[in-house]
Design an enzyme around this catalytic site. Structure first.
Site, PDB file in Angstrom:
ATOM      1  N   GLY A 228       1.004  -1.161  -0.007  1.00  0.00           N
ATOM      2  CA  GLY A 228      -0.281  -0.394  -0.263  1.00  0.00           C
ATOM      3  C   GLY A 228       1.083   1.466   0.209  1.00  0.00           C
ATOM      4  O   GLY A 228       1.743   0.962  -0.725  1.00  0.00           O
ATOM      5  N   SER A 229       0.136   2.847   0.436  1.00  0.00           N
ATOM      6  CA  SER A 229       1.240   3.827   0.514  1.00  0.00           C
ATOM      7  C   SER A 229       2.312   3.831   1.285  1.00  0.00           C
ATOM      8  O   SER A 229       3.086   5.216   0.939  1.00  0.00           O
ATOM      9  CB  SER A 229       0.009   4.305   1.271  1.00  0.00           C
TER      10      SER A 229
END
Lengths: 601, 124
Positions: free
Chosen positions: A300-301
């Site tokens: 993810g981020s």
């Protein structure tokens, strides 16, 4: 003798009587010199006998000189197979694993006088033994049967005083892990024969101990203890907090790691659910794998940190560059949205703090597909990461890496890596640009420098520290901003792939925090698998609300243990890290940290 | 003469044999003691290992935390409880200068109105 011989013949021959001469001639023949022959035989006998006596004397001397093997072996009787293992200690010398000698009870049924009586007496001392089974085993006519492995010293004394013939003890090495579950995934465990079958224990066997065992040389206790990089206190804090967070957010699993970014040492590593290495039966359950090394996840981020670092390091992007995030990014039939959509033009720091997918994707596209791939390979994200732990997983890399892959990988989807790998990459971004392979053994900074490779410029690393800190001041990581430690961080929330589609409500959240951000020493990582939204998180299940909060708890508890001095009233990130409004860049901050580190020692 | 030498040699042989036997016997005794001590060292080592394991178990952070939570009213350390040494106030001036001849006199001189339980402090 031969010189005298003719003279003797002359003297003796006439002296012999006629009847003797006749007897000699009849028996041996006329020309045989008997006395000479007799002397030669005598000489031969002397030589043979003296040889025998010299041999006997020499052997006696050897016997006297050599030590009595019976005496020297007496101390070692009853010692079982050579399976001693070195102790494992943490970086401060606390014991993580140790060998304890335990007696085991055996019997030789053939030598027993009365099997019934023996079984009566033995069950009297050890009521937990099954009476009929015991009697059956004692009545068999085998040479050797184990009655009970690992009995207590008190039981041993009692059985000894029963005075049963044909019953004896063998001491065996038993591996003991005083901290049980807390260190399970790092240490691993051993089997009944004290051979390492997981974790550091297996690494020990692979690095020569098994050969020692096979040669029967490892029976003694004089093996040097193995010192790990773990700090038991921090390990406990991490274990406690990750377990609490997992329970609180009703997550399927949780994991955490503390890394020294300057040396690559793993200070603590936890993956829950774990198991008790003292009774490692649970270790085989697939849910109890070590998620940090054996599992691969889309991070993810947190991957946006890598994307932005790549952009900044390539020179194609600066901190002042702006990217258009007004519209979702359309790519073929896909469209990339922002979770916290701002619908405007964003600067690079804003892309990071708002965690903009569109922005990160545009940065990666500006750098280019090939360079993106090369950068991730340089940071070790595309190859299997090998550490001392035998368990490792290969990252799942797309076979055909096109522009769409670059777009999604820019914000952490479409590339699955082992979390430890991602941690290594982010550590390289903030420690001054050196990729240091993580280790579980104690290592000094000088040793780390030798194995380190430079992957980004020091200026890029300063910019990344700034972005991480800024994110904690006014971005998605504010919940992890523990006052006093100048924490910086990045959240990561990935939707899990269920049946080939991204599921909106099945999230994998992770958080990476660095402290202190102006010259990082430690990286704290917390990951939760499918945390549930709670009333107090206002229905959110994204990383900041669970993994971020848990990281903050870990940081506030572990920082005093790691000699980090709290500093208050520090200026914001642009002044403290980028040196805005000051002539010197990050240098003053470095010296300040070093001074504080010296003060606390 | 020769008989004399024979006698001396035989005596010397006997003496040597006795001496060698004694040395050998002593060596055996020493070797046995050595083996005993070795065995004892091994036993002690094993006992130490056992005790160390027990201590590590008793000292394990998880156990200590459990005990502390159950029996103590202590709270977790907060960052605000740390303060750098620079913030420590100056040490107050000593009541009596270290090199005064009559310390009690100095105290009486410096104290105008003694503050005790019965005499209210000035200004109260």
């Amino acid at each position: 003798m031969s010189m005298n011989a003719p003279h003797h013949q002359d003297v003796r021959k006439p002296a012999e009587a006629w009847h003797r001469r006749m007897a000699q001639a009849l028996l041996y023949g006329r020309n045989v010199d008997r006395p000479r022959k007799a002397r030669a035989r005598l000489g031969l006998a002397i030589v043979a006998f003296s040889l025998v006596y010299i041999i006997i004397a020499g052997r006696l001397v050897l016997y006297a000189a050599a030590s009595d093997p019976h005496v020297s072996r007496r101390g070692a009787t009853g010692d079982a197979v050579a399976t001693a293992r070195p102790d494992i200690i943490d970086r401060r010398g606390e014991i993580l694993a140790i060998d304890v000698k335990t007696p085991s009870l055996y019997a030789e049924p053939r030598r027993l006088i009365d099997a019934d009586e023996a079984s009566e007496l033995l069950t009297g001392v050890m009521p937990d033994l099954d009476h009929s089974d015991l009697r059956e085993r004692l009545s068999s006519h085998r040479g050797f049967v184990w009655l009970k492995r690992e009995i207590s010293a008190k039981q041993q004394a009692e059985i000894y005083h029963l005075g049963l013939p044909g019953v004896g003890f063998l001491t065996e090495n038993k591996r003991v892990y005083p901290d049980g579950n807390e260190v399970s995934h790092v240490i691993g465990h051993v089997n009944v024969d004290n051979q390492g079958i997981a974790g550091i224990e297996k690494w020990l066997d692979n690095s020569g101990l098994a050969d020692l065992h096979r040669a029967g040389l490892a029976s003694d206790r004089d093996q040097e203890p193995v010192q790990l990089s773990l700090d038991l206190r921090v390990q406990h804090v991490l274990h406690d907090e990750v377990a609490a967070a997992r329970e609180h957010f009703k997550a399927l699993a949780g994991a955490g790691l503390v890394l020294n970014v300057r040396t690559g040492e793993v200070i603590a590593m936890v993956s829950i659910p774990d198991y008790d290495p003292n009774s490692p039966r649970q270790a085989l359950e697939p849910n109890r794998i070590n998620r940090l090394t054996t599992g691969v996840y889309e991070m993810g981020s947190t991957f946006k940190a890598l994307t932005l670092a790549m952009g900044l390091d390539s020179g194609k992007v600066t901190l002042n560059s702006t990217f258009d995030a007004r519209m979702p990014l359309r790519y073929g039939r896909f469209s990339i949205h922002d979770y916290h959509a701002q619908n405007r033009v964003l600067s690079v720091p804003e892309i990071f703090t708002y965690s903009s997918n569109i922005g990160a994707a545009r940065v990666a596209l500006r750098v280019g597909v090939d360079e993106h791939k090369a950068f991730l390979r340089k940071l070790g994200q595309l190859d299997r990461l090998r550490t001392e732990l035998p368990e490792s997983a290969e990252p799942i890399v797309p076979k055909h890496w096109g522009e769409l892959n670059t777009v999604t990988i820019a914000f952490g989807h479409g590339l699955s890596v082992a979390p430890l790998q991602a941690i290594m990459g982010v550590a390289a971004l903030v420690n001054g640009g050196l990729l240091i392979p993580p280790t579980f053994l104690k290592r000094s900074e000088a040793e780390a420098q030798k194995v380190a490779t430079r992957v980004i410029k020091p200026e890029t690393s300063v910019a990344m520290r700034y972005l991480m800190r800024l994110n904690a001041e006014k971005g998605s990581a504010t919940k992890a901003n523990v006052p006093g430690y100048y924490v910086g961080g990045k959240t990561g929330t990935a939707e899990k792939v269920i049946n080939g589609r991204y599921a909106k409500n099945k999230l994998l959240t992770d958080f990476m925090a660095i402290l202190p951000s102006d010259n990082p020493r430690y990286l704290v990582f917390v990951m939760l698998d499918e945390p549930q939204p709670l009333p107090e998180t206002h229905g959110y299940a994204t990383a900041a609300w669970n993994a971020g909060v848990a990281s903050a708890r870990v940081i506030s508890r572990m920082a005093p243990l790691l000699d980090l001095e709290p500093r208050f009233n520090l200026p914001p990130a642009d002044v403290q890290i980028l040196g805005a409004g000051r002539s010197a860049q990050a240098a003053p901050a470095d010296t300040q940290i070093l001074a504080s580190a010296k003060n606390t020692r | 003469m020769i008989r004399m030498i024979h006698l001396v040699v035989v005596c010397a042989f006997v003496a040597a044999a006795i001496y060698v036997y004694k040395i050998k016997f002593d060596a055996t005794v020493q070797a046995e003691r050595l083996a005993d001590i070795r065995a004892e060292i091994k036993r002690e080592h094993d006992a130490i290992a056992g005790l160390r394991a027990e201590w590590a178990k008793l000292d394990s952070p998880a156990r200590i935390q459990g005990l502390a939570q159950r029996h103590l009213a202590l709270k977790e350390l907060d960052v605000s409880q740390f303060d750098p040494l620079d913030n420590l106030p100056e040490r107050p001036k000593p009541l009596v200068p270290p090199d005064s001849a009559d310390p009690i006199a100095v105290i009486i001189e410096n104290t105008d109105t003694p503050t005790t339980g019965s005499v209210p402090a000035p200004g109260q």
